[in-house]
Design a protein around this motif. Structure first.
Motif, PDB file in Angstrom:
ATOM      1  N   THR A  62      -8.473   6.884  -0.761  1.00 34.34           N
ATOM      2  CA  THR A  62      -8.684   5.287   0.437  1.00 34.34           C
ATOM      3  C   THR A  62      -8.619   4.279  -0.098  1.00 34.34           C
ATOM      4  O   THR A  62      -8.628   3.950  -2.036  1.00 34.34           O
ATOM      5  N   PHE A 122     -11.398   0.401   0.077  1.00 35.04           N
ATOM      6  CA  PHE A 122     -12.948   0.316   1.000  1.00 35.04           C
ATOM      7  C   PHE A 122     -12.692  -0.807   0.474  1.00 35.04           C
ATOM      8  O   PHE A 122     -12.667  -1.911   0.104  1.00 35.04           O
ATOM      9  N   VAL A 175     -14.232   1.961   5.511  1.00 31.77           N
ATOM     10  CA  VAL A 175     -13.022   2.841   4.063  1.00 31.77           C
ATOM     11  C   VAL A 175     -12.486   3.319   5.186  1.00 31.77           C
ATOM     12  O   VAL A 175     -11.678   3.788   6.308  1.00 31.77           O
TER      13      VAL A 175
END
Length: 167
Positions: free
Chosen positions: A65, A67, A127
């Motif tokens: 992921t 951010f 995210v």
């Protein structure tokens, strides 16, 4: 016993433990809290319109992921009602044939707000699944105001994504 069975099954089938949606959200929330404590590290990506300032304060990476730490600063007495925040992959030059932009959907939003009151600011973390940009493409973060004209847009290339800090 059941949780251990699920983790072991995921490890044997996929080579890594499998987490439930609730466990994954708790993990993402913990990462977002770390980012909020760490604070900003990018100071040059932003946009402004009608006493509204929209800034990308940091890009962080953890696992699969990415951010995005975003801040909206309202320097006017009028409230700013957020209609949508959109992450798009668009072409760099306008001379190329028009292709539909690729829209990226957030998997988690930390400290989401729908209105920024006058003379206040709001910080939100979006995210997204990890991605990179192909040659000739840029990431656009578009913020639209509900029933208004103070729309804001930040554009960045692959260089900012590659320099994402690890959590």
């Amino acid at each position: 016993m059941t949780r251990l069975f699920i983790l072991l099954t995921g490890y044997l089938l996929f080579g890594q433990p499998t987490y439930s949606v609730a466990q994954k959200n708790v993990q993402l929330q913990h990462c977002c809290e770390k980012i909020m404590k760490a604070g900003p590290w990018i100071g040059y990506l932003g946009a402004h319109s009608g006493k509204m300032r929209f800034r990308l304060l940091g890009i962080y990476s953890h696992g699969s992921t990415i951010f995005f730490l975003l801040r909206l600063n309202n320097r006017s007495p009028l409230d700013y009602d957020i209609d949508s925040v959109r992450f798009c992959i668009a072409e760099r030059a306008r001379t190329l044939p028009a292709a539909p932009p690729g829209i990226l959907r957030p998997v988690y939003v930390y400290d989401s707000t729908s209105t920024v009151p006058g003379y206040r600011r709001a910080t939100t973390i979006y995210v997204l699944p990890r991605f990179t940009l192909p040659a000739g493409r840029r990431l656009q973060i578009i913020l639209r105001e509900r029933n208004g004209g103070r729309h804001l847009r930040i554009q960045t290339g692959n260089a900012a994504l590659i320099r994402a800090r690890l959590i």
